[in-house]
Design a protein around this motif. Sequence first.
Motif, PDB file in Angstrom:
ATOM      1  N   LEU A 211       0.820  -1.212   0.000  1.00  0.00           N
ATOM      2  CA  LEU A 211       0.000   0.000   0.000  1.00  0.00           C
ATOM      3  C   LEU A 211       0.854   1.263   0.000  1.00  0.00           C
ATOM      4  O   LEU A 211       0.621   2.196  -0.781  1.00  0.00           O
ATOM      5  N   ILE A 212       1.857   1.284   0.881  1.00  0.00           N
ATOM      6  CA  ILE A 212       2.719   2.475   0.969  1.00  0.00           C
ATOM      7  C   ILE A 212       3.520   2.653  -0.312  1.00  0.00           C
ATOM      8  O   ILE A 212       3.658   3.761  -0.840  1.00  0.00           O
ATOM      9  N   ASN A 213       4.061   1.539  -0.820  1.00  0.00           N
ATOM     10  CA  ASN A 213       4.811   1.605  -2.076  1.00  0.00           C
ATOM     11  C   ASN A 213       3.930   2.075  -3.220  1.00  0.00           C
ATOM     12  O   ASN A 213       4.367   2.851  -4.081  1.00  0.00           O
ATOM     13  N   GLY A 214       2.684   1.594  -3.244  1.00  0.00           N
ATOM     14  CA  GLY A 214       1.762   1.985  -4.301  1.00  0.00           C
ATOM     15  C   GLY A 214       1.512   3.485  -4.301  1.00  0.00           C
ATOM     16  O   GLY A 214       1.513   4.127  -5.357  1.00  0.00           O
ATOM     17  N   ILE A 215       1.300   4.032  -3.125  1.00  0.00           N
ATOM     18  CA  ILE A 215       1.086   5.478  -3.011  1.00  0.00           C
ATOM     19  C   ILE A 215       2.333   6.241  -3.450  1.00  0.00           C
ATOM     20  O   ILE A 215       2.263   7.190  -4.243  1.00  0.00           O
ATOM     21  N   LEU A 216       3.495   5.822  -2.935  1.00  0.00           N
ATOM     22  CA  LEU A 216       4.743   6.500  -3.250  1.00  0.00           C
ATOM     23  C   LEU A 216       5.018   6.509  -4.751  1.00  0.00           C
ATOM     24  O   LEU A 216       5.256   7.569  -5.349  1.00  0.00           O
ATOM     25  N   TYR A 217       4.961   5.331  -5.364  1.00  0.00           N
ATOM     26  CA  TYR A 217       5.348   5.243  -6.769  1.00  0.00           C
ATOM     27  C   TYR A 217       4.317   5.855  -7.709  1.00  0.00           C
ATOM     28  O   TYR A 217       4.675   6.337  -8.781  1.00  0.00           O
ATOM     29  N   THR A 218       3.064   5.870  -7.320  1.00  0.00           N
ATOM     30  CA  THR A 218       2.069   6.559  -8.139  1.00  0.00           C
ATOM     31  C   THR A 218       2.393   8.047  -8.220  1.00  0.00           C
ATOM     32  O   THR A 218       2.373   8.651  -9.304  1.00  0.00           O
ATOM     33  N   PHE A 219       2.718   8.643  -7.070  1.00  0.00           N
ATOM     34  CA  PHE A 219       3.070  10.062  -7.063  1.00  0.00           C
ATOM     35  C   PHE A 219       4.413  10.312  -7.754  1.00  0.00           C
ATOM     36  O   PHE A 219       4.564  11.305  -8.480  1.00  0.00           O
ATOM     37  N   VAL A 220       5.368   9.426  -7.556  1.00  0.00           N
ATOM     38  CA  VAL A 220       6.677   9.604  -8.191  1.00  0.00           C
ATOM     39  C   VAL A 220       6.550   9.586  -9.709  1.00  0.00           C
ATOM     40  O   VAL A 220       7.113  10.441 -10.404  1.00  0.00           O
ATOM     41  N   TYR A 221       5.803   8.617 -10.223  1.00  0.00           N
ATOM     42  CA  TYR A 221       5.659   8.549 -11.680  1.00  0.00           C
ATOM     43  C   TYR A 221       4.814   9.702 -12.218  1.00  0.00           C
ATOM     44  O   TYR A 221       4.993  10.114 -13.372  1.00  0.00           O
ATOM     45  N   GLY A 222       3.926  10.242 -11.397  1.00  0.00           N
ATOM     46  CA  GLY A 222       3.216  11.445 -11.805  1.00  0.00           C
ATOM     47  C   GLY A 222       4.171  12.615 -11.957  1.00  0.00           C
ATOM     48  O   GLY A 222       4.088  13.392 -12.916  1.00  0.00           O
ATOM     49  N   ILE A 223       5.107  12.735 -11.025  1.00  0.00           N
ATOM     50  CA  ILE A 223       6.111  13.805 -11.084  1.00  0.00           C
ATOM     51  C   ILE A 223       7.021  13.626 -12.283  1.00  0.00           C
ATOM     52  O   ILE A 223       7.342  14.587 -13.001  1.00  0.00           O
ATOM     53  N   ILE A 224       7.456  12.382 -12.537  1.00  0.00           N
ATOM     54  CA  ILE A 224       8.325  12.117 -13.689  1.00  0.00           C
ATOM     55  C   ILE A 224       7.578  12.379 -14.989  1.00  0.00           C
ATOM     56  O   ILE A 224       8.147  12.904 -15.955  1.00  0.00           O
ATOM     57  N   ALA A 225       6.285  12.024 -15.020  1.00  0.00           N
ATOM     58  CA  ALA A 225       5.475  12.305 -16.210  1.00  0.00           C
ATOM     59  C   ALA A 225       5.395  13.805 -16.466  1.00  0.00           C
ATOM     60  O   ALA A 225       5.506  14.263 -17.618  1.00  0.00           O
ATOM     61  N   ALA A 226       5.213  14.581 -15.418  1.00  0.00           N
ATOM     62  CA  ALA A 226       5.149  16.038 -15.560  1.00  0.00           C
ATOM     63  C   ALA A 226       6.484  16.594 -16.040  1.00  0.00           C
ATOM     64  O   ALA A 226       6.526  17.523 -16.862  1.00  0.00           O
ATOM     65  N   ALA A 227       7.578  16.026 -15.532  1.00  0.00           N
ATOM     66  CA  ALA A 227       8.910  16.454 -15.976  1.00  0.00           C
ATOM     67  C   ALA A 227       9.110  16.120 -17.445  1.00  0.00           C
ATOM     68  O   ALA A 227       9.659  16.920 -18.220  1.00  0.00           O
TER      69      ALA A 227
END
Length: 257
Positions: A211-227
């Motif tokens: 669960l924690i990893n899912g939350i973390l990586y969803t936000f991380v990939y959102g940031i990378i997508a924006a970059a």
Amino acid sequence: MALQLSRAFTDGIDRVTTRTGGILFALLLVQQFLLLASLNTVLGAQVPPAAADALGLSLPVPTAVAGVVLIGAFLFSAVYFVMLSRALTRPKAQLASFPSELYTRRIGWASLTMLVAGVVSAVATMIGFFLLILPGLFLAPHFVFLIFAVGVEDRGVVGSLKRSWGLAKGNRLRLFVIVLLVAVSGMLIGVVPTVFQLAGAPALGDIASVLINGILYTFVYGIIAAAYVQLADDTGDRGPESTASSTTPSGRSSAEL
């Protein structure tokens, strides 16, 4: 173009706090649960019962079936990253929908390319870490845009590696901040299963970790997508997806008009 890191963070968070972000988060949880549980089931058949009990989450199926699920969950990760790359780089006005072209357009070829390119970049980074860590830290930021070069721009293995490297050029330190955030967060989250295991609840530890990893990586990939959107829009080359996802001044996609 210099990457605006603060803008990437805010834009990335906006992208994942949408219906598209919710769907991607749910799919990631399913994939991670199946991957971890099937792996534990396969490993549990190879160790003494006492050790198997400490593995945590497992599937109530025969070992052979768990092995098939394990392979399927691993292969699905390539499909998932193709969908993620296409979904999160669309204009924000489109993120309330999840159209079929995200997971149907050339999905077989893109997933195979994603799998091969991902293995190549992972091996290169691992070798770099073995060589006194610094080479690995240097390489990691160069591959953060790999999934977008494959999924969005339809590039091949070599082309996607070159494209990611080119986009990262000149922004290594800024991208390293994201890589470092993931690494540190991953190490901290890695402690969670151990804590639950010591408390005699390894399965709960696996659930909490996923669960924690899912939350973390969803936000991380959102940031990378924006970059990626920032840097790729500057080059004016985002492959067929850029045309399919273009918007009019009213915010509607050209495909909808």
